[in-house]
Design an enzyme around this catalytic site. Structure first.
Site, short mmCIF file in Angstrom:
data_model
loop_
_atom_site.label_atom_id
_atom_site.label_comp_id
_atom_site.label_asym_id
_atom_site.label_seq_id
_atom_site.Cartn_x
_atom_site.Cartn_y
_atom_site.Cartn_z
N ASN A 9 0.87 -1.18 0.00
CA ASN A 9 0.00 0.00 0.00
C ASN A 9 0.91 1.23 0.00
OD1 ASN A 9 -1.81 2.04 0.50
ND2 ASN A 9 -2.30 1.39 2.59
N TRP A 10 1.03 1.86 -1.17
CA TRP A 10 1.95 3.00 -1.27
C TRP A 10 1.40 4.28 -0.64
CZ3 TRP A 10 4.33 2.90 -6.90
CH2 TRP A 10 5.27 1.86 -6.95
N LYS A 11 0.12 4.28 -0.34
CA LYS A 11 -0.51 5.50 0.20
C LYS A 11 -0.22 6.67 -0.74
CE LYS A 11 -0.12 3.35 4.68
NZ LYS A 11 0.01 3.46 6.12
N HIS A 101 -9.47 1.30 5.20
CA HIS A 101 -8.19 1.58 5.87
C HIS A 101 -8.42 2.66 6.94
CE1 HIS A 101 -4.08 2.76 6.62
NE2 HIS A 101 -3.69 1.65 6.03
N GLU A 103 -6.72 5.08 7.81
CA GLU A 103 -6.42 6.46 7.39
C GLU A 103 -7.59 7.04 6.61
OE1 GLU A 103 -2.64 5.63 5.54
OE2 GLU A 103 -1.74 5.27 7.52
N GLU A 173 -5.10 -4.47 10.97
CA GLU A 173 -4.09 -3.42 11.07
C GLU A 173 -4.32 -2.61 12.34
OE1 GLU A 173 -2.28 -2.48 6.99
OE2 GLU A 173 -3.98 -1.16 7.28
N GLY A 179 2.78 2.59 10.60
CA GLY A 179 3.74 3.67 10.37
C GLY A 179 4.48 4.11 11.62
N SER A 219 3.70 -1.79 10.38
CA SER A 219 5.16 -1.86 10.55
C SER A 219 5.71 -3.25 10.30
CB SER A 219 5.56 -1.35 11.95
OG SER A 219 5.19 0.00 12.11
N GLY A 240 2.95 -1.07 4.24
CA GLY A 240 2.99 0.34 3.88
C GLY A 240 4.41 0.78 3.58
N GLY A 241 5.09 1.34 4.58
CA GLY A 241 6.42 1.92 4.38
C GLY A 241 7.40 1.00 3.67
P1 PGA Z 1 3.01 0.49 7.57
O1 PGA Z 1 1.53 0.68 6.96
O2 PGA Z 1 3.53 -0.82 7.03
O3 PGA Z 1 3.79 1.68 7.05
O4 PGA Z 1 2.88 0.47 9.05
C1 PGA Z 1 0.65 -0.41 6.82
C2 PGA Z 1 -0.66 0.07 6.28
O5 PGA Z 1 -1.16 1.11 6.69
O6 PGA Z 1 -1.26 -0.61 5.40
#
Ligand code: PGA
Length: 263
Positions: A9-11, A101, A103, A173, A179, A219, A240-241
């Site tokens: 997930n590149w956001k 998600h 976010e 999640e 993050g 993470s 994500g990251g």
């Molecule tokens: P993260 O994000 O790996 O950067 O913690 C995961 C996500 O929000 O899908």
């Protein structure tokens, strides 16, 4: 056991030319990391870039990985400036869509009802949704995390048929792990994944529950992916990251492949 899925997930990251360069970089990184997918022992791999890139990117990827979107709107086609529907995503060659998600829930006030409608639209459009759930730190510390997650999954999936549910992946999640560099322990992840599987069993039956893919997100990185994926109820990751770097992402994919097919 469900086939593992590693989903990136590149956001809101990377420009289009960077997204284009990533494709070959990931293929190379996978080979260097010992990718076994050529031998048909692999896991599914999906990456969700920013939405404006999807149509061109799907063409460039040409089936090498699954193409994911990070969102689809709950609205019907029509006068909704800035929105886009699941059908539109499918018409661009998108395979999967991340829904609910935390976010999106926080930044765009998406409710469980919005997510349930998005899920319905995604399934009707032939997309494979990844339904996200997870609690805040405050919620976990108050001991309400099981009820919270159960509420999210029930609201989104209770009305789905078995055929629909068989096309849904879940991502657990915990918000406190996204993050932050803080990862759920394998014990916390396994315990919640097993609980999620039991909720799906109650709603949709045990057979569907054991076939449902439940991803861990928060993470997840090369240094902890293998131990998380070794948990019996963890069927992959939503990354994500670490998905922004081809070498890190490839290492996570190979960790999932090794878990799926120990040599
Ligand atoms: P993260 O994000 O790996 O950067 O913690 C995961 C996500 O929000 O899908």
């Amino acid at each position: 056991m469900a086939k593992m899925l590693v989903a990136g997930n590149w956001k809101c990251n990377k420009l289009f030319n960077e997204a284009q360069l990533f494709v070959d970089a990931l293929k190379t990184a996978l080979q260097n990391a010992g990718d076994t997918s050529q031998k048909d022992q692999g896991c599914d791999v999906m990456i969700a870039p920013p939405s404006p890139y999807l149509a061109a990117w799907a063409q460039q990827i040409n089936g090498a990985f699954k193409v994911g979107a990070q969102h689809c709107s709950h609205v019907e086609p029509g006068a909704h400036t800035g929105d886009f529907t699941a059908d539109m995503l499918a018409s661009c060659g998108v395979d999967m869509v991340i829904l609910g998600h935390s976010e999106r829930r926080a930044d765009h006030a998406e409710t469980d009802q919005h997510v349930a409608t998005q899920l319905r639209h995604a399934l009707d459009a032939g997309l494979r949704p990844i339904l996200c759930c997870g609690e805040s730190l405050e919620c976990r510390e108050s001991g309400a995390h099981h009820d919270w997650v159960q509420g999210q999954i029930t609201a989104a999936t209770a009305d789905l048929s078995a055929a629909d549910m068989s096309r849904v992946d879940i991502a657990y999640e915990p918000i406190w792990a996204i993050g932050t560099g803080v990862t759920a322990s394998t014990m916390q992840a396994q315990e919640m994944h097993a609980f999620i599987r039991s909720i799906i069993g109650e709603l949709h039956g045990d057979e569907l529950a054991s076939a449902t893919r439940i991803l861990y997100g928060g993470s997840c990185k090369p240094s902890n992916a293998a131990e998380l994926f070794a948990c019996p109820d963890v069927d992959g990751g939503l990354i994500g990251g670490a998905a922004l770097d081809p070498v890190s992402f490839a290492a996570i994919v190979v960790a999932a492949q090794s878990t799926a097919c120990p040599t």
